[in-house]
Design a protein around this motif. Structure first.
Motif, PDB file in Angstrom:
ATOM      1  N   GLN A  82     -50.320 -67.126  -7.761  1.00  0.00           N
ATOM      2  CA  GLN A  82     -49.381 -67.283  -8.880  1.00  0.00           C
ATOM      3  C   GLN A  82     -50.083 -67.672 -10.177  1.00  0.00           C
ATOM      4  O   GLN A  82     -49.697 -67.010 -11.338  1.00  0.00           O
ATOM      5  CB  GLN A  82     -48.466 -68.499  -8.390  1.00  0.00           C
ATOM      6  N   GLU A  83     -51.196 -68.573 -10.129  1.00  0.00           N
ATOM      7  CA  GLU A  83     -51.902 -68.676 -11.265  1.00  0.00           C
ATOM      8  C   GLU A  83     -52.500 -67.617 -11.853  1.00  0.00           C
ATOM      9  O   GLU A  83     -52.568 -67.412 -13.041  1.00  0.00           O
ATOM     10  CB  GLU A  83     -52.790 -70.026 -11.048  1.00  0.00           C
ATOM     11  N   TYR A  84     -53.155 -66.952 -11.013  1.00  0.00           N
ATOM     12  CA  TYR A  84     -53.610 -65.593 -11.476  1.00  0.00           C
ATOM     13  C   TYR A  84     -52.585 -64.684 -12.144  1.00  0.00           C
ATOM     14  O   TYR A  84     -52.942 -64.102 -13.280  1.00  0.00           O
ATOM     15  CB  TYR A  84     -54.360 -64.930 -10.161  1.00  0.00           C
ATOM     16  N   ALA A  85     -51.412 -64.354 -11.508  1.00  0.00           N
ATOM     17  CA  ALA A  85     -50.375 -63.620 -12.111  1.00  0.00           C
ATOM     18  C   ALA A  85     -50.089 -64.297 -13.712  1.00  0.00           C
ATOM     19  O   ALA A  85     -49.943 -63.457 -14.449  1.00  0.00           O
ATOM     20  CB  ALA A  85     -49.337 -63.656 -11.330  1.00  0.00           C
ATOM     21  N   ALA A  86     -49.884 -65.533 -13.678  1.00  0.00           N
ATOM     22  CA  ALA A  86     -49.615 -65.920 -14.947  1.00  0.00           C
ATOM     23  C   ALA A  86     -50.813 -65.811 -15.959  1.00  0.00           C
ATOM     24  O   ALA A  86     -50.446 -65.453 -17.267  1.00  0.00           O
ATOM     25  CB  ALA A  86     -49.355 -67.607 -14.962  1.00  0.00           C
ATOM     26  N   ILE A  87     -51.903 -66.032 -15.565  1.00  0.00           N
ATOM     27  CA  ILE A  87     -53.207 -65.625 -16.724  1.00  0.00           C
ATOM     28  C   ILE A  87     -53.066 -64.171 -16.975  1.00  0.00           C
ATOM     29  O   ILE A  87     -53.123 -63.737 -18.223  1.00  0.00           O
ATOM     30  CB  ILE A  87     -54.431 -65.996 -16.152  1.00  0.00           C
ATOM     31  N   GLN A  88     -52.599 -63.210 -15.889  1.00  0.00           N
ATOM     32  CA  GLN A  88     -52.532 -61.817 -16.129  1.00  0.00           C
ATOM     33  C   GLN A  88     -51.453 -61.589 -17.416  1.00  0.00           C
ATOM     34  O   GLN A  88     -51.791 -60.596 -18.192  1.00  0.00           O
ATOM     35  CB  GLN A  88     -52.452 -61.049 -15.095  1.00  0.00           C
ATOM     36  N   ALA A  89     -50.413 -62.230 -17.189  1.00  0.00           N
ATOM     37  CA  ALA A  89     -49.112 -62.110 -18.184  1.00  0.00           C
ATOM     38  C   ALA A  89     -49.914 -62.541 -19.671  1.00  0.00           C
ATOM     39  O   ALA A  89     -49.713 -61.890 -20.451  1.00  0.00           O
ATOM     40  CB  ALA A  89     -48.148 -62.897 -17.721  1.00  0.00           C
ATOM     41  N   GLU A  90     -50.476 -63.690 -19.765  1.00  0.00           N
ATOM     42  CA  GLU A  90     -51.240 -64.138 -21.015  1.00  0.00           C
ATOM     43  C   GLU A  90     -52.201 -63.063 -21.253  1.00  0.00           C
ATOM     44  O   GLU A  90     -52.112 -62.788 -22.850  1.00  0.00           O
ATOM     45  CB  GLU A  90     -51.843 -65.328 -20.825  1.00  0.00           C
ATOM     46  N   VAL A  91     -52.908 -62.297 -20.588  1.00  0.00           N
ATOM     47  CA  VAL A  91     -53.607 -61.243 -21.170  1.00  0.00           C
ATOM     48  C   VAL A  91     -52.912 -60.283 -21.895  1.00  0.00           C
ATOM     49  O   VAL A  91     -53.272 -59.651 -22.605  1.00  0.00           O
ATOM     50  CB  VAL A  91     -54.645 -61.037 -20.178  1.00  0.00           C
ATOM     51  N   GLU A  92     -51.854 -59.980 -20.921  1.00  0.00           N
ATOM     52  CA  GLU A  92     -51.144 -58.721 -21.431  1.00  0.00           C
ATOM     53  C   GLU A  92     -50.399 -58.887 -22.879  1.00  0.00           C
ATOM     54  O   GLU A  92     -50.413 -57.808 -23.453  1.00  0.00           O
ATOM     55  CB  GLU A  92     -50.153 -58.408 -20.347  1.00  0.00           C
ATOM     56  N   ASN A  93     -50.064 -60.143 -22.908  1.00  0.00           N
ATOM     57  CA  ASN A  93     -49.304 -60.529 -24.147  1.00  0.00           C
ATOM     58  C   ASN A  93     -50.194 -60.902 -25.277  1.00  0.00           C
ATOM     59  O   ASN A  93     -49.647 -61.046 -26.337  1.00  0.00           O
ATOM     60  CB  ASN A  93     -48.182 -61.202 -24.082  1.00  0.00           C
ATOM     61  N   GLY A  94     -51.244 -61.064 -24.786  1.00  0.00           N
ATOM     62  CA  GLY A  94     -52.330 -61.134 -26.226  1.00  0.00           C
ATOM     63  C   GLY A  94     -52.521 -62.873 -26.450  1.00  0.00           C
ATOM     64  O   GLY A  94     -53.039 -63.216 -27.432  1.00  0.00           O
ATOM     65  N   THR A  95     -52.214 -63.755 -25.308  1.00  0.00           N
ATOM     66  CA  THR A  95     -52.107 -65.002 -25.769  1.00  0.00           C
ATOM     67  C   THR A  95     -53.290 -65.898 -25.046  1.00  0.00           C
ATOM     68  O   THR A  95     -53.374 -66.890 -25.216  1.00  0.00           O
ATOM     69  CB  THR A  95     -50.863 -65.802 -25.730  1.00  0.00           C
ATOM     70  N   PHE A  96     -53.722 -65.277 -24.177  1.00  0.00           N
ATOM     71  CA  PHE A  96     -54.638 -65.849 -23.107  1.00  0.00           C
ATOM     72  C   PHE A  96     -56.093 -66.281 -24.183  1.00  0.00           C
ATOM     73  O   PHE A  96     -56.570 -65.773 -24.999  1.00  0.00           O
ATOM     74  CB  PHE A  96     -55.230 -64.933 -22.180  1.00  0.00           C
ATOM     75  N   ARG A  97     -56.244 -67.670 -23.813  1.00  0.00           N
ATOM     76  CA  ARG A  97     -57.752 -67.989 -24.527  1.00  0.00           C
ATOM     77  C   ARG A  97     -58.467 -68.832 -23.358  1.00  0.00           C
ATOM     78  O   ARG A  97     -58.065 -69.491 -22.583  1.00  0.00           O
ATOM     79  CB  ARG A  97     -57.258 -68.974 -25.808  1.00  0.00           C
ATOM     80  N   TYR A  98     -59.801 -68.490 -23.533  1.00  0.00           N
ATOM     81  CA  TYR A  98     -60.539 -69.251 -22.694  1.00  0.00           C
ATOM     82  C   TYR A  98     -60.787 -70.663 -22.983  1.00  0.00           C
ATOM     83  O   TYR A  98     -60.729 -71.016 -24.196  1.00  0.00           O
ATOM     84  CB  TYR A  98     -62.113 -68.859 -22.553  1.00  0.00           C
ATOM     85  N   ARG A  99     -60.784 -71.763 -21.942  1.00  0.00           N
ATOM     86  CA  ARG A  99     -61.125 -73.166 -22.356  1.00  0.00           C
ATOM     87  C   ARG A  99     -62.535 -73.268 -22.404  1.00  0.00           C
ATOM     88  O   ARG A  99     -63.397 -72.734 -21.607  1.00  0.00           O
ATOM     89  CB  ARG A  99     -60.472 -74.111 -21.117  1.00  0.00           C
ATOM     90  N   GLN A 100     -63.096 -73.708 -23.592  1.00  0.00           N
ATOM     91  CA  GLN A 100     -64.407 -73.751 -23.808  1.00  0.00           C
ATOM     92  C   GLN A 100     -64.752 -75.151 -24.913  1.00  0.00           C
ATOM     93  O   GLN A 100     -63.765 -75.430 -25.532  1.00  0.00           O
ATOM     94  CB  GLN A 100     -64.972 -72.410 -24.391  1.00  0.00           C
ATOM     95  N   ALA A 101     -66.078 -75.379 -24.710  1.00  0.00           N
ATOM     96  CA  ALA A 101     -66.282 -76.730 -25.801  1.00  0.00           C
ATOM     97  C   ALA A 101     -67.769 -76.482 -26.169  1.00  0.00           C
ATOM     98  O   ALA A 101     -68.436 -76.101 -25.194  1.00  0.00           O
ATOM     99  CB  ALA A 101     -66.024 -77.876 -24.823  1.00  0.00           C
ATOM    100  N   PRO A 102     -67.968 -76.655 -27.377  1.00  0.00           N
ATOM    101  CA  PRO A 102     -69.509 -76.861 -27.665  1.00  0.00           C
ATOM    102  C   PRO A 102     -70.304 -78.029 -26.993  1.00  0.00           C
ATOM    103  O   PRO A 102     -69.666 -78.747 -26.794  1.00  0.00           O
ATOM    104  CB  PRO A 102     -69.369 -76.904 -29.171  1.00  0.00           C
ATOM    105  N   VAL A 103     -71.374 -77.663 -26.643  1.00  0.00           N
ATOM    106  CA  VAL A 103     -72.515 -78.666 -26.040  1.00  0.00           C
ATOM    107  C   VAL A 103     -73.881 -78.327 -26.336  1.00  0.00           C
ATOM    108  O   VAL A 103     -74.054 -77.287 -26.948  1.00  0.00           O
ATOM    109  CB  VAL A 103     -72.052 -78.516 -24.355  1.00  0.00           C
ATOM    110  N   VAL A 104     -74.693 -79.321 -26.298  1.00  0.00           N
ATOM    111  CA  VAL A 104     -76.009 -79.238 -26.543  1.00  0.00           C
ATOM    112  C   VAL A 104     -76.630 -79.474 -25.356  1.00  0.00           C
ATOM    113  O   VAL A 104     -76.485 -80.562 -24.738  1.00  0.00           O
ATOM    114  CB  VAL A 104     -76.548 -80.534 -27.660  1.00  0.00           C
TER     115      VAL A 104
END
Length: 300
Positions: A254-276
Motif C-alpha cells: 500500500q505504501e509502495y502504491a502511494a509513492i507511485q501515485a506521488e511520482v505520477e502526479n509529480g509531487t514525490f520528494r526523497y527524504r534527504q539531509a546534508p551530512v559531513v
C-alpha cells in the motif's frame, strides 16, 4: 587515525592522449573509496581548464582531459598534490548527504522474473533469491536478511555501468558484510528499480534490462529521470552521486502504491539531509557512527 589506503601512493597510468587513470588500490575498501571521492572532489573544485570529465569508481579515478588545453604533466602533478594532502590528513571528512530510499522487499515483480530464470541460471532453482541470500550468509531466513539489509546505511561507491545505476557498499565491519554470489548466468530481464546484490555490492537497477545480481525487492521511486519531471532531478537526470549515503526503508504494498501515485502526479520528494562523513568515526565504531548519520534524517 591513518589508514594504509590513504597513505599508499596511487598508481598513475595513461589511456591514449586524453585519459589519466589513478588506481588507489586493487581492492574496494571504505578508505580506498573515500580517497577516490576526496581526489574527485578536490579536482572538481579546482575547475582546471581542460578537464572534461571526472569519473570516480570503487577504488580508482578516471579523468578525461583535453591535452591541447591542459598539459598531461600539469594534470598529473595537480592530482598528485591532492593525493599528498590526503595522505597528510587532509582527507578525513567529506561533505555529502544521506538519502532514504523506500523499498518493497519480496515484491511480486522481481519474484516473477526470478521464477523465469531459475533452471540453468541460479544456484538453487527451487528457492528464491532472498532465501538463497539468507542461506549463504548464515542467517535464519529471508526476514532476517531483509532486516540486515536495511538496518545499516550504504555508501554509493560509484555510479555507472548503465545510466544512473549506483553501486552500494554497506557501512559495516568487514565480517558483517552481506555477500551473495551473482547468478550463475546473467538474466535477459531485470525489472526497473530492482534492488539487487552481487558479491559485496548492492545496486539499484535504474532501467529494465539484463542483469546478474540477486533480486530482493524494488525501489518505489525513480533514480533516473531523463525528462527531469520530478523536483529531485531539476539539476540532473541522474539522482545518485558517488559519496551519497543510502538508508533503505521497507514499505508495504500500500505504501509502495502511494509513492507511485506521488511520482505520477509529480509531487514525490526523497527524504534527504546534508551530512559531513567522517572516515575515522566510520572506521573506529561503524554501528555508533551509522546511528549518528541516520539521525540526520529524523528532522527532515
Amino acid at each position: 587515525m591513518s589508514t594504509p589506503a590513504l597513505e599508499r601512493e596511487a598508481r598513475y597510468t595513461w589511456g591514449g592522449d586524453e585519459f589519466l587513470f589513478v588506481e588507489v588500490d586493487e581492492a574496494m575498501s571504505l578508505a580506498a573509496n573515500f580517497k577516490v571521492m576526496t581526489l574527485a572532489s578536490k579536482l572538481s573544485g579546482a575547475a582546471l581548464e581542460g578537464v572534461t570529465d571526472i569519473c570516480p569508481a570503487n577504488a580508482s579515478l578516471l579523468i578525461r582531459f583535453n591535452p591541447d588545453v591542459l598539459a598531461p604533466s600539469v594534470l598529473e602533478a595537480t592530482v598528485r598534490g591532492f593525493e599528498q594532502d590526503a595522505a597528510g590528513g587532509g582527507a578525513e571528512t567529506l561533505a555529502t548527504r544521506i538519502v532514504e530510499v523506500p523499498v518493497w522487499y519480496d515484491d511480486p515483480f522481481t519474484a516473477e522474473v526470478a521464477q523465469r530464470f531459475r533452471e540453468g541460471f541460479h544456484q538453487e532453482p527451487s528457492g528464491t533469491d532472498l532465501d538463497y541470500a539468507a542461506k549463504v550468509n548464515g542467517l535464519t531466513d529471508a526476514a532476517e536478511f531483509i532486516r540486515r539489509h536495511h538496518e545499516q546505511p550504504w555508501l554509493v561507491s560509484m555510479v555507472g555501468f548503465v545510466a544512473g545505476l549506483p553501486f552500494l557498499f554497506q557501512l559495516v565491519e568487514r565480517q558483517k558484510q552481506l555477500e551473495v554470489p551473482k547468478y550463475l548466468s546473467p538474466r535477459t530481464d531485470t525489472p526497473r528499480l530492482t534492488v539487487g546484490h552481487g558479491g559485496c555490492f548492492g545496486a539499484i537497477y535504474s532501467v529494465r534490462g539484463a542483469g546478474g545480481y540477486q533480486m530482493f525487492g524494488v525501489a518505489a521511486a525513480p533514480i533516473y529521470d531523463p525528462a527531469q519531471t520530478l523536483a529531485d532531478f531539476k539539476d540532473f537526470m541522474v539522482f545518485f552521486r558517488p559519496g551519497d549515503i543510502v538508508k533503505f526503508k521497507p514499505v508495504t504494498e500500500q505504501e509502495y502504491a502511494a509513492i507511485q501515485a506521488e511520482v505520477e502526479n509529480g509531487t514525490f520528494r526523497y527524504r534527504q539531509a546534508p551530512v559531513v562523513f567522517e572516515l575515522n568515526k566510520a572506521l573506529e565504531d561503524p554501528e555508533r557512527y551509522n546511528r549518528e548519520l541516520m539521525e540526520a534524517l529524523d528532522g527532515m
